[in-house]
Design a protein around this motif. Structure first.
Motif, PDB file in Angstrom:
ATOM      1  N   UNK A  78      16.670   4.121   3.092  1.00 45.86           N
ATOM      2  CA  UNK A  78      16.510   3.100   4.124  1.00 45.86           C
ATOM      3  C   UNK A  78      15.743   3.625   5.334  1.00 45.86           C
ATOM      4  N   UNK A  81      12.325   2.886   4.396  1.00 47.42           N
ATOM      5  CA  UNK A  81      12.091   1.448   4.465  1.00 47.42           C
ATOM      6  C   UNK A  81      11.884   0.990   5.912  1.00 47.42           C
ATOM      7  N   UNK A  84       8.535   2.110   7.076  1.00 47.32           N
ATOM      8  CA  UNK A  84       7.461   1.313   6.478  1.00 47.32           C
ATOM      9  C   UNK A  84       7.325  -0.045   7.145  1.00 47.32           C
ATOM     10  N   UNK A  88       4.022  -1.080   9.078  1.00 43.75           N
ATOM     11  CA  UNK A  88       3.326  -2.249   8.548  1.00 43.75           C
ATOM     12  C   UNK A  88       3.054  -3.269   9.651  1.00 43.75           C
ATOM     13  N   UNK A  94       1.959   4.336   5.704  1.00 43.70           N
ATOM     14  CA  UNK A  94       2.634   5.628   5.649  1.00 43.70           C
ATOM     15  C   UNK A  94       2.101   6.448   4.480  1.00 43.70           C
ATOM     16  N   UNK A 280      26.212   0.578  -2.920  1.00 40.75           N
ATOM     17  CA  UNK A 280      26.366   0.673  -4.367  1.00 40.75           C
ATOM     18  C   UNK A 280      27.715   1.273  -4.753  1.00 40.75           C
TER      19      UNK A 280
ATOM     20  N   UNK B  70      12.666  -1.057  -3.027  1.00 40.19           N
ATOM     21  CA  UNK B  70      13.384   0.216  -3.034  1.00 40.19           C
ATOM     22  C   UNK B  70      14.784   0.034  -2.453  1.00 40.19           C
ATOM     23  N   UNK B  71      14.875  -0.794  -1.418  1.00 37.25           N
ATOM     24  CA  UNK B  71      16.094  -0.843  -0.625  1.00 37.25           C
ATOM     25  C   UNK B  71      17.334  -1.219  -1.418  1.00 37.25           C
ATOM     26  N   UNK B  72      17.209  -2.192  -2.315  1.00 41.04           N
ATOM     27  CA  UNK B  72      18.406  -2.667  -2.977  1.00 41.04           C
ATOM     28  C   UNK B  72      18.760  -1.854  -4.216  1.00 41.04           C
ATOM     29  N   UNK B  73      17.923  -0.946  -4.618  1.00 42.80           N
ATOM     30  CA  UNK B  73      18.227  -0.087  -5.756  1.00 42.80           C
ATOM     31  C   UNK B  73      17.843   1.338  -5.428  1.00 42.80           C
ATOM     32  N   UNK B  77      14.880   5.666  -6.569  1.00 45.44           N
ATOM     33  CA  UNK B  77      13.951   6.428  -5.749  1.00 45.44           C
ATOM     34  C   UNK B  77      13.405   7.625  -6.524  1.00 45.44           C
ATOM     35  N   UNK B  94       0.213   9.958  -2.389  1.00 47.10           N
ATOM     36  CA  UNK B  94       0.641   8.577  -2.635  1.00 47.10           C
ATOM     37  C   UNK B  94       0.656   7.800  -1.335  1.00 47.10           C
ATOM     38  N   UNK B  95       0.084   6.621  -1.362  1.00 42.86           N
ATOM     39  CA  UNK B  95       0.261   5.671  -0.270  1.00 42.86           C
ATOM     40  C   UNK B  95       1.333   4.698  -0.743  1.00 42.86           C
ATOM     41  N   UNK B  96       2.495   4.750  -0.132  1.00 42.75           N
ATOM     42  CA  UNK B  96       3.630   3.979  -0.633  1.00 42.75           C
ATOM     43  C   UNK B  96       3.786   2.676   0.146  1.00 42.75           C
ATOM     44  N   UNK B  97       3.832   1.577  -0.572  1.00 43.85           N
ATOM     45  CA  UNK B  97       4.001   0.283   0.065  1.00 43.85           C
ATOM     46  C   UNK B  97       5.071  -0.518  -0.672  1.00 43.85           C
ATOM     47  N   UNK B  98       5.882  -1.183   0.102  1.00 43.84           N
ATOM     48  CA  UNK B  98       7.025  -1.936  -0.388  1.00 43.84           C
ATOM     49  C   UNK B  98       6.704  -3.427  -0.292  1.00 43.84           C
ATOM     50  N   UNK B 100       8.993  -6.018  -1.173  1.00 44.34           N
ATOM     51  CA  UNK B 100      10.186  -6.855  -1.023  1.00 44.34           C
ATOM     52  C   UNK B 100      10.163  -8.061  -1.958  1.00 44.34           C
ATOM     53  N   UNK B 105       3.307 -10.620   0.434  1.00 50.04           N
ATOM     54  CA  UNK B 105       3.370  -9.191   0.740  1.00 50.04           C
ATOM     55  C   UNK B 105       2.626  -8.382  -0.314  1.00 50.04           C
ATOM     56  N   UNK B 108      -1.118  -8.763   0.018  1.00 48.65           N
ATOM     57  CA  UNK B 108      -1.563  -7.984   1.177  1.00 48.65           C
ATOM     58  C   UNK B 108      -1.551  -6.491   0.863  1.00 48.65           C
ATOM     59  N   UNK B 109      -0.480  -6.079   0.197  1.00 46.26           N
ATOM     60  CA  UNK B 109      -0.324  -4.653  -0.091  1.00 46.26           C
ATOM     61  C   UNK B 109      -1.469  -4.161  -0.973  1.00 46.26           C
ATOM     62  N   UNK B 112      -4.690  -4.050   0.992  1.00 45.13           N
ATOM     63  CA  UNK B 112      -4.729  -2.915   1.914  1.00 45.13           C
ATOM     64  C   UNK B 112      -5.020  -1.620   1.170  1.00 45.13           C
TER      65      UNK B 112
END
Lengths: 336, 336
Positions: A78, A81, A84, A88, A94, A280, B70-73, B77, B94-98, B100, B105, B108-109, B112
């Motif tokens: 988190x 998150x 990010x 964003x 990032x 969880x 990522x957040x809910x699981x 990771x 790595x350019x990491x984008x979430x 949701x 999103x 856009x991701x 970008x």
């Protein structure tokens, strides 16, 4: 007028190249020389990243995110998150790099991020602890998340462990409990959290006029059986506690096993409160676990926010405040 | 000679700009026109990213990593970690984008990441499911991790759920169990995992000459009480199971509560096997939970490996193989 790298070299009586080596965190500089250079920087209020920023020809709209070990503490994701989301919103991306708590990996990671001309770096630990980042981190604006540097060289944000320990204990007291067992985290491996929460536990007891009984406080090692084993020991006391404060939700899961095994009910016979709000685990136990949340996402957001302020500022304030402590809120479920 | 975007436009009887709009996933193209363009691409073996790659002037040494949530699981990771390790070994970041799981999103991701001239994109879901990525993803080499596109447009890697369900059941049978309860995942929300594992469960029973008793199989919803509630129902059967296969380790934690509450012991009275190897739960329960691991890190590594092969290849093979299924291994602890 701001001091330059040449001013620092002159003041320290060393060459320009030596100062540069110190800034680059190279191992070839003798410790005494390095100290002289760092002292000169302090005296002259020299801010290294000011120079680095001037060297950059254009904005990269990229922020580096260095973390020590996402893998072993996935719940702290988190933080990523929050970082990010905040990045964003400001049109920044990032670049995420993992160091696995290896010094050489960390040096490489910072060097790589600098090559990519990141505008700043957030440096996140996956649990609240003291860190000593590689000196190269000082070449750009940097903010520490869920960790702090003991000499206060960086802006930092951490959870307010004392407040969280107080809130957990106070919640149990408010439900009528007078003997509250505390399975605390490892006092060495988790020094910051362990000491802060113990101090909050004691303050809550004192405020309620309850005696502090050292027998009710157990310090865990990092072994996964500790929630079960230490709870079992507390429940086998002649005057057993009616409530239990567990240092994290994982240990609370073990505590449930020890409680149930003795034919006791939660919360009727023993109330349980956890820490972390690792959903969880907390939501899946029966009854669902009441716990104190770590402000992971808020720390991630604050870290990037503060970093962008530092990036935008022409002059970084020469002094760094103490780490900002964010509140750990209560998450009510059914175990208290 | 490879087909160009102009060949596609000509073949489909539309303008260059319309083909470009389809490639960009813009909503302004009518469905029938879009289909005509996609058909022309198929007929001409047109690979969109070939053009995009030629447009790039230099290598960026950067890979995009898009994930849904990522957040809910957070346990997934390890996919990020595997991808990072593999990328790092090849000097890539790595350019990491979430996203949701929000379509806008996601669009856009991808846009970008393309602006940043990533050399390719890995697109990861946080649990095994069917996805339909935005068409823009086809502009660069892309690989799906822990998900698949039903029309097979992308290379993909997923866990072998059937093998994992078989291994879990077989492990219990090998310990002498004949009546094995199965608290399966939600058959809608977790369709791929739920169906695959049920099929593995049935195959293991059949191989051992054991009857399939539908009463022993319960399908959970996504509510967190289900591990507890469905286990309680199974244990209250007249001819109760002596072993339990839980669809994930979170539900196994609830199952422990139901088992203990009845004064039963694990594994003596009821053996339990989980799924996921979510160590923060499995290792902390007492007894520690035997479980089937999801190959998260291996999927992350394979995804980046495959992606780098696609990036390096001049001609991508026009046909995409079925998703690669990685083995889910047994993690022995003390609950069986």
């Amino acid at each position: 007028m701001a001091a330059t790298i040449r001013d620092v070299a002159k003041h320290a009586g060393v060459s320009f190249k030596t100062v540069s080596r110190v800034l680059n965190g190279e191992a070839t500089v003798r410790p005494a020389t390095r100290q002289r250079v760092l002292d000169a920087m302090g005296t002259l209020d020299y801010t290294p990243h000011h120079t680095a920023r001037q060297m950059r020809t254009r904005r990269s709209n990229t922020i580096g995110f260095i973390s020590d070990e996402i893998a072993t503490s996935p719940f702290a994701v988190d933080i990523v998150k929050g970082a990010q989301l905040e990045a964003w919103q400001h049109g920044m991306l990032l670049l995420v790099v993992n160091t696995e708590r290896d010094g050489q990996h960390e040096a490489d990671a910072i060097a790589t991020l600098l090559e990519r001309r990141v505008e700043g770096i957030v440096y996140a630990a996956m649990f609240h602890r003291s860190v000593e980042p590689n000196d190269r981190l000082r070449q750009v604006p940097a903010v520490l998340i869920d960790c702090f540097e003991p000499n206060g060289r960086y802006h930092a944000v951490v959870p307010d462990e004392e407040q969280g320990g107080h809130l957990a204990t106070r919640t149990l007291i408010d439900h009528g409990h007078r003997r509250i067992g505390f399975v605390n985290l490892d006092p060495v491996a988790s020094a910051a959290a362990s000491a802060g929460r113990l101090s909050g536990y004691r303050r809550a007891l004192a405020e309620a006029g309850l005696p502090f009984d050292p027998e009710l406080v157990r310090h865990a090692t990092t072994a996964p059986d500790q929630g079960y084993t230490l709870t079992a020991a507390l429940l086998d006391l002649e005057d057993r506690p009616t409530a239990l404060f567990c240092g994290n939700d994982r240990m609370a899961a073990g505590a449930y096993c020890a409680i149930y095994e003795r034919g006791l009910r939660i919360p009727t016979d023993v109330a349980v409160i956890g820490y972390d709000d690792q959903e969880e685990i907390a939501a899946y136990l029966m009854p669902a676990l009441t716990t104190i949340a770590l402000p992971h996402q808020a720390m991630g957001r604050w870290g990037v926010q503060r970093l962008l302020e530092l990036v935008a500022a022409d002059d970084e304030p020469p002094t760094v405040a103490a780490p900002l402590r964010l509140t750990c809120p209560l998450v009510r479920r059914d175990s208290v």
